[in-house]
Design a protein around this motif. Structure first.
Motif, mmCIF file in Angstrom:
data_model
loop_
_atom_site.group_PDB
_atom_site.id
_atom_site.type_symbol
_atom_site.label_atom_id
_atom_site.label_comp_id
_atom_site.label_asym_id
_atom_site.label_seq_id
_atom_site.Cartn_x
_atom_site.Cartn_y
_atom_site.Cartn_z
ATOM 1 N N GLY A 92 0.817 -1.109 0.176
ATOM 2 C CA GLY A 92 0.219 -0.008 0.040
ATOM 3 C C GLY A 92 0.861 1.283 -0.084
ATOM 4 N N LEU A 93 2.223 1.169 -0.307
ATOM 5 C CA LEU A 93 2.926 2.264 -0.265
ATOM 6 C C LEU A 93 3.257 2.879 -1.691
ATOM 7 C CD1 LEU A 93 5.487 1.438 2.378
ATOM 8 C CD2 LEU A 93 3.524 2.796 2.791
ATOM 9 N N ASP A 94 3.498 4.087 -1.847
ATOM 10 C CA ASP A 94 3.699 4.765 -3.390
ATOM 11 C C ASP A 94 5.267 4.650 -3.377
ATOM 12 O OD1 ASP A 94 4.233 6.109 -5.491
ATOM 13 O OD2 ASP A 94 3.703 8.110 -4.517
ATOM 14 N N ALA A 95 5.902 3.457 -3.675
ATOM 15 C CA ALA A 95 7.265 3.324 -3.600
ATOM 16 C C ALA A 95 8.067 3.328 -4.752
ATOM 17 C CB ALA A 95 7.375 1.736 -3.039
ATOM 18 N N PHE A 96 9.156 3.764 -4.991
ATOM 19 C CA PHE A 96 10.027 3.870 -6.036
ATOM 20 C C PHE A 96 11.360 3.401 -5.637
ATOM 21 C CE2 PHE A 96 10.370 7.882 -3.885
ATOM 22 C CZ PHE A 96 11.565 8.398 -4.234
ATOM 23 N N GLY A 97 12.088 2.643 -6.523
ATOM 24 C CA GLY A 97 13.575 2.165 -6.316
ATOM 25 C C GLY A 97 14.750 2.997 -6.883
ATOM 26 N N LEU A 98 15.735 3.240 -6.196
ATOM 27 C CA LEU A 98 16.941 3.744 -6.489
ATOM 28 C C LEU A 98 18.140 2.876 -6.186
ATOM 29 C CD1 LEU A 98 16.566 6.996 -4.809
ATOM 30 C CD2 LEU A 98 16.003 6.527 -7.116
ATOM 31 N N ASP A 99 18.973 2.879 -7.388
ATOM 32 C CA ASP A 99 20.280 2.080 -7.233
ATOM 33 C C ASP A 99 21.421 2.348 -7.922
ATOM 34 O OD1 ASP A 99 20.253 -1.143 -6.358
ATOM 35 O OD2 ASP A 99 21.731 -1.070 -7.808
ATOM 36 N N LEU A 100 22.435 2.215 -7.458
ATOM 37 C CA LEU A 100 23.822 2.496 -7.947
ATOM 38 C C LEU A 100 23.956 1.896 -9.346
ATOM 39 C CD1 LEU A 100 26.674 4.269 -7.661
ATOM 40 C CD2 LEU A 100 27.233 2.202 -6.434
ATOM 41 N N SER A 101 23.698 0.472 -9.656
ATOM 42 C CA SER A 101 23.943 -0.149 -10.808
ATOM 43 C C SER A 101 22.906 -0.139 -11.842
ATOM 44 C CB SER A 101 23.850 -1.632 -10.240
ATOM 45 O OG SER A 101 23.659 -2.553 -11.515
ATOM 46 N N PRO A 102 23.450 0.650 -13.068
ATOM 47 C CA PRO A 102 22.501 0.643 -14.296
ATOM 48 C C PRO A 102 21.796 -0.587 -14.523
ATOM 49 C CG PRO A 102 24.575 1.221 -14.914
ATOM 50 C CD PRO A 102 24.683 1.143 -13.378
ATOM 51 N N GLY A 103 22.684 -1.595 -14.640
ATOM 52 C CA GLY A 103 22.139 -2.894 -14.787
ATOM 53 C C GLY A 103 20.859 -3.447 -14.160
ATOM 54 N N MET A 104 21.072 -3.219 -12.788
ATOM 55 C CA MET A 104 19.853 -3.734 -11.774
ATOM 56 C C MET A 104 18.744 -2.622 -12.055
ATOM 57 S SD MET A 104 20.473 -6.106 -9.860
ATOM 58 C CE MET A 104 21.882 -7.069 -8.888
ATOM 59 N N VAL A 105 18.963 -1.573 -12.286
ATOM 60 C CA VAL A 105 17.827 -0.650 -12.721
ATOM 61 C C VAL A 105 17.048 -0.876 -13.913
ATOM 62 C CG1 VAL A 105 17.129 1.884 -13.357
ATOM 63 C CG2 VAL A 105 18.812 1.363 -11.494
ATOM 64 N N ALA A 106 18.034 -1.493 -14.956
ATOM 65 C CA ALA A 106 17.434 -1.815 -16.410
ATOM 66 C C ALA A 106 16.581 -2.959 -16.249
ATOM 67 C CB ALA A 106 18.382 -2.142 -17.320
ATOM 68 N N HIS A 107 17.133 -3.990 -15.276
ATOM 69 C CA HIS A 107 16.288 -5.047 -15.060
ATOM 70 C C HIS A 107 14.975 -4.744 -14.141
ATOM 71 C CE1 HIS A 107 15.516 -9.427 -13.937
ATOM 72 N NE2 HIS A 107 14.885 -8.870 -12.949
ATOM 73 N N ALA A 108 15.034 -4.076 -13.272
ATOM 74 C CA ALA A 108 13.804 -3.731 -12.402
ATOM 75 C C ALA A 108 12.732 -3.141 -13.484
ATOM 76 C CB ALA A 108 14.222 -2.692 -11.326
ATOM 77 N N ARG A 109 13.217 -2.196 -14.174
ATOM 78 C CA ARG A 109 12.231 -1.475 -15.288
ATOM 79 C C ARG A 109 11.629 -2.418 -16.016
ATOM 80 N NH1 ARG A 109 16.021 3.595 -16.709
ATOM 81 N NH2 ARG A 109 15.368 4.973 -15.163
ATOM 82 N N ARG A 110 12.375 -3.546 -16.622
ATOM 83 C CA ARG A 110 11.875 -4.536 -17.555
ATOM 84 C C ARG A 110 10.726 -5.471 -16.575
ATOM 85 N NH1 ARG A 110 17.287 -4.985 -18.853
ATOM 86 N NH2 ARG A 110 17.413 -7.253 -17.814
ATOM 87 N N ALA A 111 11.293 -5.854 -15.465
ATOM 88 C CA ALA A 111 10.314 -6.847 -14.722
ATOM 89 C C ALA A 111 9.277 -6.159 -14.006
ATOM 90 C CB ALA A 111 11.222 -7.399 -13.569
ATOM 91 N N ARG A 112 9.181 -4.733 -13.849
ATOM 92 C CA ARG A 112 8.158 -4.095 -13.118
ATOM 93 C C ARG A 112 7.966 -2.791 -13.841
ATOM 94 N NH1 ARG A 112 11.291 -7.204 -9.870
ATOM 95 N NH2 ARG A 112 10.071 -8.702 -8.699
ATOM 96 N N PRO A 113 7.235 -2.812 -15.008
ATOM 97 C CA PRO A 113 7.068 -1.526 -15.848
ATOM 98 C C PRO A 113 6.267 -0.511 -15.135
ATOM 99 C CG PRO A 113 6.199 -3.449 -16.804
ATOM 100 C CD PRO A 113 7.068 -4.130 -15.938
ATOM 101 N N ALA A 114 5.318 -0.983 -14.186
ATOM 102 C CA ALA A 114 4.359 -0.074 -13.623
ATOM 103 C C ALA A 114 4.922 0.866 -12.469
ATOM 104 C CB ALA A 114 3.183 -0.878 -13.111
ATOM 105 N N LEU A 115 6.236 0.273 -12.037
ATOM 106 C CA LEU A 115 7.035 1.106 -10.956
ATOM 107 C C LEU A 115 8.195 2.082 -11.565
ATOM 108 C CD1 LEU A 115 6.912 -1.775 -8.253
ATOM 109 C CD2 LEU A 115 5.415 0.096 -8.564
ATOM 110 N N ARG A 116 8.756 3.028 -10.716
ATOM 111 C CA ARG A 116 9.578 3.858 -11.050
ATOM 112 C C ARG A 116 11.059 3.663 -10.624
ATOM 113 N NH1 ARG A 116 10.362 9.602 -8.014
ATOM 114 N NH2 ARG A 116 12.682 9.819 -8.748
ATOM 115 N N PHE A 117 11.908 3.241 -11.481
ATOM 116 C CA PHE A 117 13.299 3.116 -10.737
ATOM 117 C C PHE A 117 14.090 3.946 -11.380
ATOM 118 C CE2 PHE A 117 10.930 -0.858 -10.754
ATOM 119 C CZ PHE A 117 11.224 -1.305 -9.411
ATOM 120 N N ASP A 118 15.345 4.436 -10.890
ATOM 121 C CA ASP A 118 16.213 5.588 -11.224
ATOM 122 C C ASP A 118 17.659 4.972 -10.780
ATOM 123 O OD1 ASP A 118 14.532 7.327 -12.819
ATOM 124 O OD2 ASP A 118 13.676 7.885 -10.641
#
Length: 212
Positions: free
Chosen positions: A70-96
């Motif tokens: 129930g939270l308005d959650a977004f993800g932040l990570d140092l690794s561009p590879g991890m961010v790219a994976h997160a965006r592909r796996a969960r396109p409805a959420l924000r990752f930067d």
């Protein structure tokens, strides 16, 4: 500072798919972590500010868990590879892509920050500034849940993490650092190791003073 961050970024970029496959079950085998994240989410919801940053989000599995809670959650990570994976796996959420020492978040804007084993690679001398940055983005009454490997000894212990060197830390000292960052630690859970490394697992909940 830049050297160890570059090493960490490169190390995690090199294990994205393996790492994601190991942790994509959203903590099904880690009941203590799951319980603390659930408590964190409940307390954040009670503040009325549901905006939460999952810092060091990796493949985004816990960002999704926070969203489901129930939270308005977004993800932040140092690794561009991890961010790219997160965006592909969960396109409805924000990752930067972002460094934890310089979060791209406005002052006092979040109801919560989750740092789930994401500070373990930070050298001890740099940890106070990192915690101050997490406190900076919290609104009054906002909550931080930080999890890390703990040691019974008086000093941090550097060890060879499977991805890149990391540290286990004394729990009381970590709590003192949170206090020094302007936060008020109010709950902790310490339990036997969830892995073969042998270190204790520790979870600390802290609040930025303000609205109760």
């Amino acid at each position: 500072m830049a050297e160890h961050q570059d090493e960490t970024r490169a190390a995690y970029d090199g294990v994205v798919e393996l790492y994601a496959s190991l942790f994509d079950n959203q903590l099904e085998t880690h009941p203590f972590s799951r319980a603390m994240i659930g408590t964190f989410a409940e307390l954040v919801r009670a503040t009325g500010n549901r905006r939460v940053a999952d810092v060091g989000c990796g493949p985004g599995h816990l960002t999704a868990m926070l969203h489901d809670l129930g939270l308005d959650a977004f993800g932040l990570d140092l690794s561009p590879g991890m961010v790219a994976h997160a965006r592909r796996a969960r396109p409805a959420l924000r990752f930067d892509e972002a460094r934890m020492e310089a979060l791209p978040v406005e002052d006092g804007s979040l109801g919560g920050v989750l740092a789930h084993y994401s500070t373990i690679h930070t050298p001890p001398a740099e940890l106070p500034a990192l915690l101050a940055e997490q406190a900076r983005v919290l609104a009054p009454g906002g909550l931080l849940l930080t999890s890390f490997f703990a040691t019974d000894g008086p000093e941090p212990v550097r060890f060879d993490h499977k991805v890149t060197p990391a540290y286990s830390r004394p729990v009381d000292h970590f709590a003192e650092l949170l206090t020094g960052a302007g936060l008020v630690p109010f709950a902790r859970l310490i339990h036997d190791p969830a892995s073969e490394r042998g270190f204790l697992d520790a979870h600390l909940l802290a609040r930025l003073p303000g609205t109760e």
